[in-house]
Design an enzyme around this catalytic site. Structure first.
Site, mmCIF file in Angstrom:
data_model
loop_
_atom_site.group_PDB
_atom_site.id
_atom_site.type_symbol
_atom_site.label_atom_id
_atom_site.label_comp_id
_atom_site.label_asym_id
_atom_site.label_seq_id
_atom_site.Cartn_x
_atom_site.Cartn_y
_atom_site.Cartn_z
ATOM 1 N N THR A 35 -3.884 -10.375 3.057
ATOM 2 C CA THR A 35 -4.668 -9.148 3.258
ATOM 3 C C THR A 35 -5.443 -8.708 2.001
ATOM 4 O O THR A 35 -6.464 -8.038 2.113
ATOM 5 C CB THR A 35 -3.773 -7.989 3.732
ATOM 6 O OG1 THR A 35 -2.811 -7.670 2.702
ATOM 7 C CG2 THR A 35 -3.051 -8.342 5.025
ATOM 8 N N VAL B 154 -8.338 -3.869 1.875
ATOM 9 C CA VAL B 154 -8.235 -3.279 3.216
ATOM 10 C C VAL B 154 -7.282 -4.142 4.031
ATOM 11 O O VAL B 154 -7.663 -5.174 4.584
ATOM 12 C CB VAL B 154 -9.641 -3.199 3.864
ATOM 13 C CG1 VAL B 154 -9.571 -2.531 5.232
ATOM 14 C CG2 VAL B 154 -10.593 -2.433 2.955
ATOM 15 N N HIS B 155 -6.027 -3.748 4.081
ATOM 16 C CA HIS B 155 -4.948 -4.594 4.606
ATOM 17 C C HIS B 155 -4.820 -4.583 6.137
ATOM 18 O O HIS B 155 -4.835 -5.618 6.786
ATOM 19 C CB HIS B 155 -3.606 -4.132 4.008
ATOM 20 C CG HIS B 155 -3.585 -4.093 2.526
ATOM 21 N ND1 HIS B 155 -3.320 -5.189 1.733
ATOM 22 C CD2 HIS B 155 -3.804 -3.061 1.661
ATOM 23 C CE1 HIS B 155 -3.367 -4.837 0.458
ATOM 24 N NE2 HIS B 155 -3.661 -3.564 0.386
ATOM 25 N N ASP B 156 -4.630 -3.402 6.714
ATOM 26 C CA ASP B 156 -4.236 -3.296 8.128
ATOM 27 C C ASP B 156 -5.252 -3.861 9.118
ATOM 28 O O ASP B 156 -4.849 -4.489 10.121
ATOM 29 C CB ASP B 156 -3.942 -1.829 8.471
ATOM 30 C CG ASP B 156 -2.740 -1.295 7.713
ATOM 31 O OD1 ASP B 156 -2.642 -0.067 7.547
ATOM 32 O OD2 ASP B 156 -1.893 -2.098 7.272
ATOM 33 N N PRO B 157 -6.545 -3.698 8.893
ATOM 34 C CA PRO B 157 -7.503 -4.204 9.893
ATOM 35 C C PRO B 157 -7.467 -5.715 10.099
ATOM 36 O O PRO B 157 -7.662 -6.190 11.225
ATOM 37 C CB PRO B 157 -8.867 -3.756 9.344
ATOM 38 C CG PRO B 157 -8.558 -2.529 8.550
ATOM 39 C CD PRO B 157 -7.221 -2.823 7.921
#
Ligand code: RIB
Ligand code: CA
Length: 319
Positions: free
Chosen positions: A196, A246-249
């Site tokens: 990520t 930007v990890h979650d996307p």
């Protein structure tokens, strides 16, 4: 047929981008949202999830999770996400109702209602999924699949020297989830930091979000632009320059499309007793444990392709 997902998140700036991405996608159905304490306290996460889901037209149940980890004392990351969890953005109070169930109960009820259909997506600490497993040990077989943003496999941490935030906040919960899902029909997909952190917003992406906010009448466009600007300011202060990880996307888009990365099977477990390494996600690359794999680890990420897909989806959905 849209893919139904239960999103368990600690909204948070990148969680908000992930939720917005799903709301912009016709092939995704947000079937439920669980508010888990992490980036900010659970009550603040819940306020963000209620307001964002209302602004995005996502009428799924939003349930408040536990107000503390299973064992570890609570810790929060206001420096990273702001005291309200969304940086400089100020959200209106939601007028929609919360779901009266606990976050754990929402996991269980939705999985039981849609056996084999529901994808679990964990973008924060695993506290409420671990509590859900205590209610319903069959969850790994009731869910279609589990996708998780968390961990750092033989890679430096972003919280402790060797630990990643979502695991560090509640290592006991993460260890229980990994153990329970090791027997799932399909192993959980794990998007760890080495994957990520390849998703880096530069000034160009921030400018695209701010240009979108300038021309869009959708309130979430402005919210994301103001949240991400704060995120840049944090990363700059933290020595990463004018950028943002930007990890979650990435984990979210891979859960939905299967694109933008491959996966490889790996035995992974969580260190609970280490003096220096508590909360570390250890990957047994050499098979020394004699155990089978417990995750499908995101690998071979295609960052440029994903970032364009993400920004293009937000521009199309919020424009
Ligand atoms: O380590 C990154 C993860 O921790 C992301 O999910 C971010 O939102 C925080 O929860
Ligand atoms: Ca998160």
């Amino acid at each position: 047929m849209a893919l139904p997902l239960l999103v368990d998140c600690d909204t948070g700036i990148d969680d908000a981008i992930a939720l917005t991405y799903l709301a912009c996608r016709d092939d995704a159905e947000v079937a439920g949202i669980v508010s888990t304490g992490g980036n900010v306290p659970a009550a603040t996460v819940h306020r963000n999830n209620l307001a964002l889901s209302e602004l995005l037209g996502v009428d799924a149940p939003v349930a408040l999770g536990a107000d503390r980890p299973l064992v570890e004392p609570p810790m929060f990351a206001e420096d990273t996400h702001g005291a309200g969890g969304l940086g400089h953005a100020v959200l209106p109070e939601a007028t929609r109702a919360e779901d009266p169930r606990s976050g754990a109960q929402l996991w269980v009820d939705l999985a039981r209602e849609r056996p084999g259909e529901l994808v679990g997506l964990v973008l924060g600490p695993h506290t409420n999924l671990a509590l859900a497993l205590e209610i319903e040990p069959e969850l790994p077989r009731l869910l279609r699949r589990l996708h998780v943003m968390g961990g750092a496999i033989n890679h430096r941490g972003n919280t402790g020297a060797t630990s990643e935030w979502n695991i560090a906040v509640d290592p006991e919960a993460a260890q229980r989830v990994l153990a329970a899902f090791a027997s799932a029909p399909q192993l959980p997909v794990l998007g760890a930091l080495q994957a990520t952190e390849q998703i880096v917003f530069t000034g160009a992406e921030l400018e695209r979000l701010e240009a979108l906010a300038a021309r869009s009448a959708h309130p979430v466009a402005r919210i994301l632009a103001e949240a991400v600007r704060f995120y840049f300011e944090f990363h700059q202060a933290d020595g990463f320059g004018w950028t943002a990880h930007v990890h979650d996307p990435l984990v979210t888009a891979h859960a939905l499309t299967g694109e933008f990365a491959s996966t490889r099977p790996l035995p992974v477990d969580v260190e609970l007793a280490g003096t220096l390494t508590r909360g570390q996600t250890v990957g047994d690359e050499l098979g020394r444990w004699g155990r089978g794999p417990t995750v499908e680890l995101l690998d071979e990420v295609r960052p440029a392709e994903f970032v364009e897909h993400l920004l293009g989806t937000l521009e199309a959905g919020l424009g």
